[in-house]
Write a protein that holds these residues in place. Sequence first.
Motif, PDB file in Angstrom:
ATOM      1  N   LEU A   1       0.855  -1.187   0.000  1.00 43.72           N
ATOM      2  CA  LEU A   1       0.000   0.000   0.000  1.00 43.72           C
ATOM      3  C   LEU A   1       0.886   1.230   0.000  1.00 43.72           C
ATOM      4  O   LEU A   1       1.751   1.390   0.852  1.00 43.72           O
ATOM      5  N   GLU A   2       0.701   2.105  -1.014  1.00 46.45           N
ATOM      6  CA  GLU A   2       1.467   3.331  -1.082  1.00 46.45           C
ATOM      7  C   GLU A   2       0.515   4.499  -1.327  1.00 46.45           C
ATOM      8  O   GLU A   2      -0.703   4.294  -1.414  1.00 46.45           O
ATOM      9  N   THR A   3       1.054   5.701  -1.446  1.00 44.03           N
ATOM     10  CA  THR A   3       0.199   6.871  -1.620  1.00 44.03           C
ATOM     11  C   THR A   3       0.677   7.708  -2.809  1.00 44.03           C
ATOM     12  O   THR A   3       1.848   7.669  -3.181  1.00 44.03           O
ATOM     13  N   VAL A   4      -0.270   8.434  -3.387  1.00 39.17           N
ATOM     14  CA  VAL A   4       0.010   9.404  -4.432  1.00 39.17           C
ATOM     15  C   VAL A   4      -0.562  10.735  -3.968  1.00 39.17           C
ATOM     16  O   VAL A   4      -1.728  10.810  -3.579  1.00 39.17           O
ATOM     17  N   LYS A   5       0.240  11.783  -3.996  1.00 42.78           N
ATOM     18  CA  LYS A   5      -0.215  13.093  -3.546  1.00 42.78           C
ATOM     19  C   LYS A   5      -1.267  13.655  -4.500  1.00 42.78           C
ATOM     20  O   LYS A   5      -1.200  13.461  -5.703  1.00 42.78           O
ATOM     21  N   MET A  38      -8.355  16.161 -14.193  1.00 48.42           N
ATOM     22  CA  MET A  38      -6.944  15.800 -14.265  1.00 48.42           C
ATOM     23  C   MET A  38      -6.811  14.302 -14.487  1.00 48.42           C
ATOM     24  O   MET A  38      -7.742  13.537 -14.235  1.00 48.42           O
ATOM     25  N   TRP A  39      -5.646  13.876 -14.980  1.00 50.91           N
ATOM     26  CA  TRP A  39      -5.369  12.454 -15.151  1.00 50.91           C
ATOM     27  C   TRP A  39      -4.058  12.117 -14.453  1.00 50.91           C
ATOM     28  O   TRP A  39      -3.196  12.971 -14.263  1.00 50.91           O
ATOM     29  N   LEU A  40      -3.923  10.857 -14.067  1.00 48.94           N
ATOM     30  CA  LEU A  40      -2.764  10.420 -13.286  1.00 48.94           C
ATOM     31  C   LEU A  40      -1.714   9.786 -14.182  1.00 48.94           C
ATOM     32  O   LEU A  40      -1.996   8.816 -14.889  1.00 48.94           O
ATOM     33  N   ARG A  57       5.070   8.217 -13.077  1.00 47.37           N
ATOM     34  CA  ARG A  57       5.711   9.312 -12.332  1.00 47.37           C
ATOM     35  C   ARG A  57       4.946   9.673 -11.065  1.00 47.37           C
ATOM     36  O   ARG A  57       5.405  10.490 -10.270  1.00 47.37           O
ATOM     37  N   LYS A  58       3.748   9.120 -10.904  1.00 44.33           N
ATOM     38  CA  LYS A  58       2.905   9.344  -9.728  1.00 44.33           C
ATOM     39  C   LYS A  58       2.592  10.825  -9.531  1.00 44.33           C
ATOM     40  O   LYS A  58       2.660  11.358  -8.428  1.00 44.33           O
TER      41      LYS A  58
END
Length: 390
Positions: A261-265, A291-293, A297-298
Motif C-alpha cells: 500500500l502506497e500513496t500518491v499526492k 486531471m489524469w494520473l 511518475r505518480k
Amino acid sequence: MSPPPPPPLMKVRKLSSFIADKRPREDDNDPSSPSPLSWLPDELVLQCLLRVPKTYDLNLSYVSKTLRSLVRSPDLHRLRSSLPKNSIYVYFRGEKTLEPKQYWFTLRQIQSSKPEIEYQLIPVNNLPSHPFMYHSSAIAVGSEIFFVGGSSKPSSDLWILDTRSGELSQGPSMKVARTCDSVVGVINGKIHMIGGCLNKKIQVEVYDPKTRSWTVGEGPDERFRLRLITMTQLTASLGWNVYSAETAKINVYNARQGGRLETVKMPSDVVWCMCVVADLLYAYYFREGLMWLDAKRKIWKRVIGVGCNDLKALGVKFHDAVMAEYNGKLAILWPEAEGNHLDRTEIRIRCALIALDWVGDGMRERIEWSGTVAEMPDNYSFHKIFVVSG
C-alpha cells in the motif's frame, strides 16, 4: 520440391504450458527460437493475445522476442482499451422514505428527428430494489453487479445481480464480516475486498466470479492497516492497483506486490469524482478541474483543451455528479434544479460525453455531446453508477 514441414508440435505444447502458468525449463526458454505464432501476421497475433487474460502477459513474454514485443506494445494496450464498456447503469435513491428505495436507469442512445445524437436515461423495470443495495459496497464485473458487506453493521453477505436477466442471487459468504468502509476493486476480473473489518489476519479477500469462491488475499503491512478503516468510497481500479481517495492523498493498494500500500499526492484536498477511462485514471478536483494520473511518475496532470472552460459553462455540479467510462468516452451526469427547493417537484439530469485524446504527452478533452437525459422527482439523488458489458 516438397514444401517445408510445419513447426513441430513441441513448440505448441511449450506455448500452452505458458498459458497454463507453467514456466518452461531453462534449456527450453530460448527467446531467439521461433514460436508457432511467429508464422502469423502481427495483426492476427494481437487478436489472439486480446483473448488471453492480462495475468499471463509475463509468462507469454518468455516465449519469444516477438511475443515479448507484442505483449508490451501500445497496439495491444489500445485494443484492450477498446473492449466494449457500452452500458451505464445508475441507481437513484428516494431520500424521503424510512428505507431508501432504489430506482434503476441505463444510459441509451435514442432515435431523434434532430441531426444531433440524443441520449436518455431509460428506466430498467426488471432490476430489483433491496435495502442491502443501499448499505453495502458494490462493484460491476462483466454484466453482473456485486453487493458485498454491510453498512455500520458488519456483514459477510454477497449478492449478485445479473443486469441481462434481472435475476438476483445470493453468493458464497466472505470469511470475515465487513462494513461499507471496505475498499472494493477489480483486479484481473477478480473482486478485492480490502479492510472494513477488525480481523488483522484477513484484511483482504478475493472473489473469483468464474469459480464463485472466496480466497484470502495479500494484506498490507501493519503500519497501513489503520488507514484502510478511514478510506472513502471514492475508488477506482486500474491494472494491479486499487485507488482510493483520502484527505490530500490517494491510497494505492497493489495486489501484485504482495498487497503493498502506497500513496500518491493530490494537487488539492477535495476531489469530487474519480474513474478510469481507457486505462487512465481521471479525477475532478475542486480547484484544478479535470486531471489524469501519470501512474509511472505518480503525478497528476491537467487535462487540456477548451473543454475545461466548456464544463464550467455547462454548469456541471461536480459535488453532486457521477462519472464513468461509456464507449471509450468520459460520461458525466449531474442534477440541475431550478427554483426554490420547497416548491420544486422535479429535477433535470444532465449529461456530457467527453472524448479524450493524446496530444504529445498530454491529454486533451473535447465535449462531443451534452443535454438533458431525464427528469426525476425532486427527492431522487445519485447513489451509485456502474459500467457493465452490454
